[in-house]
Design a protein around this motif. Structure first.
Motif, PDB file in Angstrom:
ATOM      1  N   GLY A  77      11.994   2.579  -3.909  1.00 49.75           N
ATOM      2  CA  GLY A  77      11.856   1.752  -2.710  1.00 49.75           C
ATOM      3  C   GLY A  77      10.665   0.806  -2.759  1.00 49.75           C
ATOM      4  O   GLY A  77      10.651  -0.201  -2.058  1.00 49.75           O
ATOM      5  N   TYR A 117      -2.336   3.047  13.967  1.00 51.56           N
ATOM      6  CA  TYR A 117      -1.935   2.960  12.559  1.00 51.56           C
ATOM      7  C   TYR A 117      -1.395   1.579  12.173  1.00 51.56           C
ATOM      8  O   TYR A 117      -1.822   0.975  11.189  1.00 51.56           O
ATOM      9  CB  TYR A 117      -0.890   4.060  12.320  1.00 51.56           C
ATOM     10  CG  TYR A 117      -0.385   4.238  10.917  1.00 51.56           C
ATOM     11  CD1 TYR A 117      -0.684   5.383  10.190  1.00 51.56           C
ATOM     12  CD2 TYR A 117       0.426   3.268  10.310  1.00 51.56           C
ATOM     13  CE1 TYR A 117      -0.206   5.555   8.908  1.00 51.56           C
ATOM     14  CE2 TYR A 117       0.902   3.433   9.030  1.00 51.56           C
ATOM     15  CZ  TYR A 117       0.587   4.580   8.334  1.00 51.56           C
ATOM     16  OH  TYR A 117       1.062   4.741   7.064  1.00 51.56           O
ATOM     17  N   ASP A 122      -4.716  -4.665   6.751  1.00 52.75           N
ATOM     18  CA  ASP A 122      -4.623  -4.585   5.282  1.00 52.75           C
ATOM     19  C   ASP A 122      -4.016  -5.853   4.708  1.00 52.75           C
ATOM     20  O   ASP A 122      -4.477  -6.406   3.708  1.00 52.75           O
ATOM     21  CB  ASP A 122      -3.683  -3.438   4.854  1.00 52.75           C
ATOM     22  CG  ASP A 122      -4.170  -2.063   5.237  1.00 52.75           C
ATOM     23  OD1 ASP A 122      -5.379  -1.904   5.461  1.00 52.75           O
ATOM     24  OD2 ASP A 122      -3.317  -1.148   5.313  1.00 52.75           O
ATOM     25  N   ILE A 123      -2.929  -6.259   5.348  1.00 46.44           N
ATOM     26  CA  ILE A 123      -2.135  -7.374   4.844  1.00 46.44           C
ATOM     27  C   ILE A 123      -2.836  -8.699   5.126  1.00 46.44           C
ATOM     28  O   ILE A 123      -2.979  -9.558   4.264  1.00 46.44           O
ATOM     29  CB  ILE A 123      -0.743  -7.358   5.527  1.00 46.44           C
ATOM     30  CG1 ILE A 123      -0.008  -6.051   5.170  1.00 46.44           C
ATOM     31  CG2 ILE A 123       0.065  -8.590   5.173  1.00 46.44           C
ATOM     32  CD1 ILE A 123       1.174  -5.747   6.073  1.00 46.44           C
ATOM     33  N   VAL A 182       5.094  -8.949   1.178  1.00 45.04           N
ATOM     34  CA  VAL A 182       4.770  -7.523   1.183  1.00 45.04           C
ATOM     35  C   VAL A 182       5.992  -6.706   0.767  1.00 45.04           C
ATOM     36  O   VAL A 182       6.944  -6.570   1.536  1.00 45.04           O
ATOM     37  CB  VAL A 182       4.287  -7.084   2.591  1.00 45.04           C
ATOM     38  CG1 VAL A 182       3.897  -5.612   2.584  1.00 45.04           C
ATOM     39  CG2 VAL A 182       3.116  -7.939   3.057  1.00 45.04           C
ATOM     40  N   GLY A 199       0.813  -1.207   0.000  1.00 44.72           N
ATOM     41  CA  GLY A 199       0.000   0.000   0.000  1.00 44.72           C
ATOM     42  C   GLY A 199       0.841   1.247   0.000  1.00 44.72           C
ATOM     43  O   GLY A 199       2.018   1.228   0.366  1.00 44.72           O
ATOM     44  N   ILE A 200       0.225   2.324  -0.443  1.00 45.69           N
ATOM     45  CA  ILE A 200       0.865   3.648  -0.404  1.00 45.69           C
ATOM     46  C   ILE A 200      -0.195   4.666  -0.015  1.00 45.69           C
ATOM     47  O   ILE A 200      -1.361   4.536  -0.405  1.00 45.69           O
ATOM     48  CB  ILE A 200       1.523   4.005  -1.764  1.00 45.69           C
ATOM     49  CG1 ILE A 200       2.240   5.360  -1.681  1.00 45.69           C
ATOM     50  CG2 ILE A 200       0.500   3.994  -2.909  1.00 45.69           C
ATOM     51  CD1 ILE A 200       3.152   5.664  -2.865  1.00 45.69           C
ATOM     52  N   GLN A 201       0.207   5.650   0.777  1.00 46.24           N
ATOM     53  CA  GLN A 201      -0.736   6.690   1.176  1.00 46.24           C
ATOM     54  C   GLN A 201      -0.969   7.665   0.029  1.00 46.24           C
ATOM     55  O   GLN A 201      -0.004   8.144  -0.558  1.00 46.24           O
ATOM     56  CB  GLN A 201      -0.190   7.465   2.372  1.00 46.24           C
ATOM     57  CG  GLN A 201      -0.027   6.614   3.600  1.00 46.24           C
ATOM     58  CD  GLN A 201       0.103   7.468   4.853  1.00 46.24           C
ATOM     59  OE1 GLN A 201      -0.696   8.375   5.080  1.00 46.24           O
ATOM     60  NE2 GLN A 201       1.108   7.178   5.649  1.00 46.24           N
ATOM     61  N   ASN A 209       9.671   6.646  -3.042  1.00 44.58           N
ATOM     62  CA  ASN A 209       8.538   5.723  -3.169  1.00 44.58           C
ATOM     63  C   ASN A 209       8.726   4.812  -4.380  1.00 44.58           C
ATOM     64  O   ASN A 209       8.426   3.619  -4.321  1.00 44.58           O
ATOM     65  CB  ASN A 209       7.214   6.470  -3.376  1.00 44.58           C
ATOM     66  CG  ASN A 209       6.798   7.334  -2.211  1.00 44.58           C
ATOM     67  OD1 ASN A 209       6.471   8.501  -2.373  1.00 44.58           O
ATOM     68  ND2 ASN A 209       6.805   6.786  -1.007  1.00 44.58           N
ATOM     69  N   ALA A 235      16.669  -0.795  -3.245  1.00 43.57           N
ATOM     70  CA  ALA A 235      16.811   0.648  -2.972  1.00 43.57           C
ATOM     71  C   ALA A 235      15.954   0.976  -1.772  1.00 43.57           C
ATOM     72  O   ALA A 235      14.958   1.681  -1.863  1.00 43.57           O
ATOM     73  CB  ALA A 235      16.363   1.451  -4.177  1.00 43.57           C
ATOM     74  N   LYS A 236      16.357   0.452  -0.610  1.00 49.62           N
ATOM     75  CA  LYS A 236      15.407   0.432   0.500  1.00 49.62           C
ATOM     76  C   LYS A 236      15.280   1.769   1.218  1.00 49.62           C
ATOM     77  O   LYS A 236      14.329   1.978   1.951  1.00 49.62           O
ATOM     78  CB  LYS A 236      15.800  -0.658   1.482  1.00 49.62           C
ATOM     79  CG  LYS A 236      17.171  -0.469   2.063  1.00 49.62           C
ATOM     80  CD  LYS A 236      17.580  -1.669   2.872  1.00 49.62           C
ATOM     81  CE  LYS A 236      19.007  -1.414   3.305  1.00 49.62           C
ATOM     82  NZ  LYS A 236      19.508  -2.138   4.354  1.00 49.62           N
ATOM     83  N   ARG A 237      16.234   2.667   1.028  1.00 49.48           N
ATOM     84  CA  ARG A 237      16.177   3.927   1.768  1.00 49.48           C
ATOM     85  C   ARG A 237      16.839   5.035   0.957  1.00 49.48           C
ATOM     86  O   ARG A 237      18.057   5.226   1.021  1.00 49.48           O
ATOM     87  CB  ARG A 237      16.885   3.734   3.108  1.00 49.48           C
ATOM     88  CG  ARG A 237      16.526   4.728   4.160  1.00 49.48           C
ATOM     89  CD  ARG A 237      16.944   4.188   5.530  1.00 49.48           C
ATOM     90  NE  ARG A 237      17.478   5.234   6.390  1.00 49.48           N
ATOM     91  CZ  ARG A 237      16.707   6.046   7.117  1.00 49.48           C
ATOM     92  NH1 ARG A 237      15.420   5.927   7.095  1.00 49.48           N
ATOM     93  NH2 ARG A 237      17.260   6.973   7.853  1.00 49.48           N
ATOM     94  N   ILE A 238      16.038   5.774   0.201  1.00 51.94           N
ATOM     95  CA  ILE A 238      16.535   6.919  -0.557  1.00 51.94           C
ATOM     96  C   ILE A 238      16.432   8.143   0.352  1.00 51.94           C
ATOM     97  O   ILE A 238      15.409   8.357   1.004  1.00 51.94           O
ATOM     98  CB  ILE A 238      15.701   7.118  -1.853  1.00 51.94           C
ATOM     99  CG1 ILE A 238      15.775   5.863  -2.740  1.00 51.94           C
ATOM    100  CG2 ILE A 238      16.146   8.361  -2.608  1.00 51.94           C
ATOM    101  CD1 ILE A 238      17.160   5.478  -3.218  1.00 51.94           C
ATOM    102  N   ASP A 246      11.626   1.641   5.763  1.00 47.36           N
ATOM    103  CA  ASP A 246      10.910   2.278   6.876  1.00 47.36           C
ATOM    104  C   ASP A 246       9.658   1.506   7.302  1.00 47.36           C
ATOM    105  O   ASP A 246       9.087   1.800   8.345  1.00 47.36           O
ATOM    106  CB  ASP A 246      10.551   3.737   6.526  1.00 47.36           C
ATOM    107  CG  ASP A 246       9.664   3.849   5.294  1.00 47.36           C
ATOM    108  OD1 ASP A 246       9.557   2.871   4.531  1.00 47.36           O
ATOM    109  OD2 ASP A 246       9.069   4.924   5.092  1.00 47.36           O
ATOM    110  N   GLN A 247       9.234   0.540   6.516  1.00 48.55           N
ATOM    111  CA  GLN A 247       8.035  -0.232   6.872  1.00 48.55           C
ATOM    112  C   GLN A 247       8.359  -1.566   7.554  1.00 48.55           C
ATOM    113  O   GLN A 247       7.446  -2.312   7.922  1.00 48.55           O
ATOM    114  CB  GLN A 247       7.177  -0.495   5.629  1.00 48.55           C
ATOM    115  CG  GLN A 247       6.657   0.785   4.977  1.00 48.55           C
ATOM    116  CD  GLN A 247       5.818   1.620   5.936  1.00 48.55           C
ATOM    117  OE1 GLN A 247       4.954   1.082   6.620  1.00 48.55           O
ATOM    118  NE2 GLN A 247       6.107   2.915   6.001  1.00 48.55           N
ATOM    119  N   VAL A 258      -4.009   3.671   0.442  1.00 51.08           N
ATOM    120  CA  VAL A 258      -4.506   3.540   1.814  1.00 51.08           C
ATOM    121  C   VAL A 258      -5.002   4.891   2.345  1.00 51.08           C
ATOM    122  O   VAL A 258      -4.343   5.568   3.140  1.00 51.08           O
ATOM    123  CB  VAL A 258      -3.455   2.880   2.739  1.00 51.08           C
ATOM    124  CG1 VAL A 258      -3.261   1.417   2.331  1.00 51.08           C
ATOM    125  CG2 VAL A 258      -2.111   3.592   2.695  1.00 51.08           C
TER     126      VAL A 258
END
Ligand code: TYM
Length: 338
Positions: free
Chosen positions: A21, A133, A140-141, A149, A7-9, A18, A188-191, A154-155, A44
Motif C-alpha cells: 500500500g 493527530y 508533516d506534509i 503524498v 510517513g510511517i509509524q 504497509n 494496492a490501496k487496501r490489503i 486509509d490515509q 513518525v
C-alpha cells in the motif's frame, strides 16, 4: 519541481499491507522521479506516542523501522530519511495549524471515531494528541511543501484535511504560503486481514496470523496464508463483497507482481478458475515469499549496524531541518510571529 513526502509509524515491523500500500510506492517513486524531485520519508515517532508506548520498545522499533526503510530499497543518497521528532519544525507548525483547525472537523475523522467508539465523551482516557493527530500529519506534509503524498486508502481522509487546512491558512493570511498536497493512492490501496478479511491488515490487530510481516521467514508466510480465512463457495472468483477472503488473496497475488500478467483481479481469477482454494493459497504463498525474501535478507544484514543506521538518521535529519526551515520563515512572517 515536485516534492514527495510520506510517513510511517515506527510501531513494529511493517506488514504486507504497509509494503504493497505504501512502502513499495515510495521506493518506486524514488527510482522513477525526475532528477529535480525531492523525496522525504519520515518515521513518525511523534504520531506513535498518541498511543501509550513503552520507551525501550519504541527506541528499538525506531531503529528497526529505519533499517526496514533501507531494506525495501530507499537510498539515503537520493531520499531524505528521518525521524520526525528530530525535526522540531513539525511540532512547531502543528501548533500554528492547530490554531486554524476546526474541532468539529477533527471530531468527524474516521480514525478518531473508530478509536474512541468505546469511550464515553469527556473520558479521562481520550488524549488531546490522538484528537489532533491529523493536524500533526498535515504539518508533516506542509512543512516540507510536499506536492505529492503516496499512501494507502486509509490515509485519504487525513490528506483531504491537510489540503483544507493549507487552503484555509492561505485564505486567512491572504497569501500563498502553504501548498495543498495531492494524494497518490497506491494501486494496492487496501490489503485486508488474513483472519478477518472485512478489516484492513493492521499492526495493532491482536492476532499475529492476521498479518504477514516483512521479517517473516518463508515457512511462517506459508503457514499464515494456508490458514487465511476464505469461504466454501465454488471455484475462484473476485467478489470483494461476497468473498472478501478469496478476493484479498487475489488482490495480494495480483499486486505482488508475481502472478501471470492480467489486466485485473477479475481476469486473474478467471485464469485460475480450475484451481482449488488450496492451490490458490500455494501460489499466493509462493508469490509473497518471493517478494519478502530479499527484503528480509537485506533487513537482517542492516539492522545490527547501529553506527550506520545512526549516520543515516543524522544526515536525514539535517536535510529535513533545512527543508522545513524555509517554510517556517514564511509561515511565521505571514502570521506576524516575525
Ligand atoms: P501507518 O503507519 O498506519 O501506515 C503506513 C502506510 O501504510 C499504508 N497502509 C496500508 N495500505 C494498504 N493496506 C493496508 N492494510 C495498509 N495498512 C497501512 C498506510 O495507508 C500508510 O500509507 N498517519 C500515517 C502516518 C503519517 C503520514 C504523515 C503519512 C504521519 N504523517 C504524512 C503521510 C503523510 C499512518 O499512521 O500510517
Amino acid at each position: 519541481p515536485k516534492t514527495i513526502f510520506s510517513g510511517i509509524q515506527p510501531t513494529g515491523v511493517p506488514h504486507l499491507g504497509n509494503y504493497l500500500g505504501a512502502l513499495r510506492q515510495w521506493a518506486k517513486l524514488q527510482d522513477t522521479a525526475e532528477a529535480d524531485t525531492t523525496l522525504l520519508y519520515s518515521l513518525v515517532d511523534l504520531h506513535a506516542i498518541t498511543i501509550r508506548q513503552n520507551p525501550k520498545q519504541l527506541r528499538q522499533w525506531k531503529k528497526e523501522s529505519l533499517a526496514m526503510l533501507l531494506a525495501i530499497g530507499l537510498d539515503p543518497k537520493r531520499s531524505v530519511i528521518f525521524h520526525q521528532s528530530a525535526v522540531p519544525a513539525h511540532a512547531e507548525l502543528m501548533w500554528i495549524l492547530s490554531c486554524q483547525a476546526s474541532t468539529g472537523y477533527l471530531g468527524r475523522m474516521t480514525q478518531w471515531k473508530d478509536k474512541t467508539a468505546n469511550e464515553k465523551d469527556g473520558s479521562e482516557k481520550l488524549k488531546l494528541g490522538l484528537f489532533s493527530y491529523p493536524v500533526l500529519q498535515a504539518a508533516d506534509i506542509l512543512v516540507h511543501r510536499a506536492t505529492h503524498v503516496p499512501v494507502g486508502h486509509d490515509q485519504a481522509q487525513h490528506l483531504e484535511f491537510a489540503r483544507q487546512i493549507a487552503n484555509g491558512f492561505n485564505e486567512t493570511y491572504g497569501r500563498h504560503v502553504l501548498t495543498p498536497p495531492e494524494t497518490l493512492v497506491s494501486p494496492a490501496k487496501r490489503i485486508m486481514s488474513l483472519t478477518e478479511p472485512d478489516k484492513k491488515m493492521s499492526k495493532s490487530h491482536s492476532n499475529p496470523k492476521s498479518r504477514i510481516l516483512l521479517t517473516d521467514p518463508d515457512d511462517v508466510i506459508r503457514s499464515k496464508i494456508k490458514s487465511a480465512v476464505t469461504d466454501s463457495y465454488e471455484g475462484i472468483t473476485y467478489e470483494p463483497e461476497r468473498r472478501p477472503g478469496v478476493s484479498n488473496l487475489l488482490d495480494i497475488f495480483y499486486h505482488s507482481g508475481e502472478a501471470v500478467e492480467t489486466s485485473s483481479q477479475d481476469e486473474l481469477a478467471k485464469h485460475m478458475q480450475g484451481l482449488s482454494l488450496r492451490a490458490l493459497k500455494e501460489e499466493v504463498a509462493m508469490a509473497v515469499t518471493n517478494v519478502i525474501r530479499p527484503i528480509r535478507e537485506r533487513y537482517e544484514s542492516l539492522v545490527h549496524d547501529q553506527a550506520a543506521l545512526d549516520a543515516v538518521a543524522e544526515k536525514g535529519a539535517q536535510k529535513a531541518v533545512r527543508s522545513a526551515a524555509a517554510t517556517m520563515v514564511e509561515v511565521k512572517s505571514a502570521v506576524g510571529l516575525m
